[in-house]
Structures are given as structure tokens and as C-alpha cells.
Design an enzyme around this catalytic site. Structure first.
Site, PDB file in Angstrom:
ATOM      1  N   ILE A  59       0.854  -1.189   0.000  1.00 36.52           N
ATOM      2  CA  ILE A  59       0.000   0.000   0.000  1.00 36.52           C
ATOM      3  C   ILE A  59       0.893   1.244   0.000  1.00 36.52           C
ATOM      4  CG2 ILE A  59      -1.937   1.201   1.083  1.00 36.52           C
ATOM      5  CD1 ILE A  59      -2.730  -1.385   2.467  1.00 36.52           C
ATOM      6  N   PRO A  60       1.449   1.596  -1.165  1.00 32.79           N
ATOM      7  CA  PRO A  60       2.268   2.812  -1.224  1.00 32.79           C
ATOM      8  C   PRO A  60       1.447   4.057  -0.903  1.00 32.79           C
ATOM      9  CG  PRO A  60       2.578   1.467  -3.201  1.00 32.79           C
ATOM     10  CD  PRO A  60       1.417   0.893  -2.446  1.00 32.79           C
ATOM     11  N   HIS A  61       2.005   4.903  -0.039  1.00 32.17           N
ATOM     12  CA  HIS A  61       1.366   6.175   0.308  1.00 32.17           C
ATOM     13  C   HIS A  61       2.451   7.127   0.786  1.00 32.17           C
ATOM     14  CE1 HIS A  61       1.389   3.675   3.926  1.00 32.17           C
ATOM     15  NE2 HIS A  61       1.346   4.777   4.655  1.00 32.17           N
ATOM     16  N   GLY A  62       2.124   8.386   0.866  1.00 34.14           N
ATOM     17  CA  GLY A  62       3.111   9.411   1.193  1.00 34.14           C
ATOM     18  C   GLY A  62       3.393   9.546   2.676  1.00 34.14           C
TER      19      GLY A  62
END
Length: 143
Positions: A59-62
Site C-alpha cells: 500500500i504505497p502512500h506518502g
């Protein structure tokens, strides 16, 4: 959890996890969900703490500092049939489904929770990984 079909991509291949994260981020940029500055923050977030969640998903996120780059809450779903390794040679962590997310305020926590609950059943991950169409993937998240 509202799924935008223009943010779903099938049969993608990446050589590195950074390439995979950048692709997810670019989908969010192109869809008007985040500013381009959000993408490097997604890569930085993975360096700080892996975005690999188990059960073949990431779950790529900033980073928290990049919240100001989020224009509206969105989720990109990317199918990676051959997988992409988010681990190390000694400890591989292969993801076949990526959920690139951006959330206004704390909405990203809600997204992570919903994705985690859905994907805690590995059969659901297999359904997404094996899906043959964007509509099929979107249907799994229809309320």
C-alpha cells in the site's frame, strides 16, 4: 470505499519497487488526486517503513509531511502478475497487487483499514491478482 476505474491498471511489470511506487503515484497525479511532489514522498515513506503489508499486497502512500500535496482522497489499484519484491534477497516480500493511496486529513487511515480487512482473506487478493478486467476489480469494492 469509492473506486475510480481510471485508477485501476492490469498486467503491469516493474523492475524495482521504486518504479512500482512511482507508477502508483503517477496514476494519482494524473487523476488529480495529488500534486507531483507526492510521488517522492511515497518512495520516502517506503524507505522509512516498508509499505508491504503481507498477503502479497503493498500500500504505497506518502509521508505525513506530504499531506499538503493531497488534493482529494483516491486509491489506485495496480495488478502486477509477476510480482515486485518489497523485501530483500534474504527476506523477499513479493506483492502482486498494489494499492496506491492518498487521503485528505486522516482518510488514508480509513483506506488502509478497509484494504487490510478485504485483503486479510488471501482469496480476495487472488481474485484481484487474477482479474481479467477493470470492471471485475471495481466490482469487488462496490458497496
Amino acid at each position: 470505499m469509492e473506486i475510480q476505474k481510471n485508477l485501476i491498471q492490469l498486467n503491469q511489470h516493474f523492475n524495482t519497487k521504486e518504479e512500482a511506487i512511482t507508477f502508483c503515484g503517477q496514476l494519482l497525479v494524473d487523476g488529480g488526486y495529488v500534486n507531483p511532489e507526492y510521488i517522492p514522498a511515497m518512495i520516502e515513506r517506503d524507505k522509512e517503513l516498508s509499505v508491504y503489508m503481507g498477503n502479497f499486497i503493498a500500500i504505497p502512500h506518502g509521508t505525513d509531511a506530504a499531506k499538503k500535496e493531497v488534493l482529494k482522497t483516491g486509491i489506485a489499484i495496480v495488478q502486477v502478475p509477476r510480482g515486485i519484491d518489497f523485501g530483500t534477497e534474504e527476506d523477499p516480500k513479493v506483492a502482486t497487487v498494489l494499492f496506491g493511496i492518498a487521503g485528505v486529513g486522516n482518510e488514508h487511515l480509513d483506506l488502509i483499514q478497509k484494504i487490510s480487512i478485504f485483503c486479510s482473506d488471501v482469496d480476495n487478493v487472488v481474485k484481484i491478482a487474477d482479474a481479467q478486467s477493470v470492471d471485475e476489480i471495481a466490482s469487488y469494492f462496490a458497496d
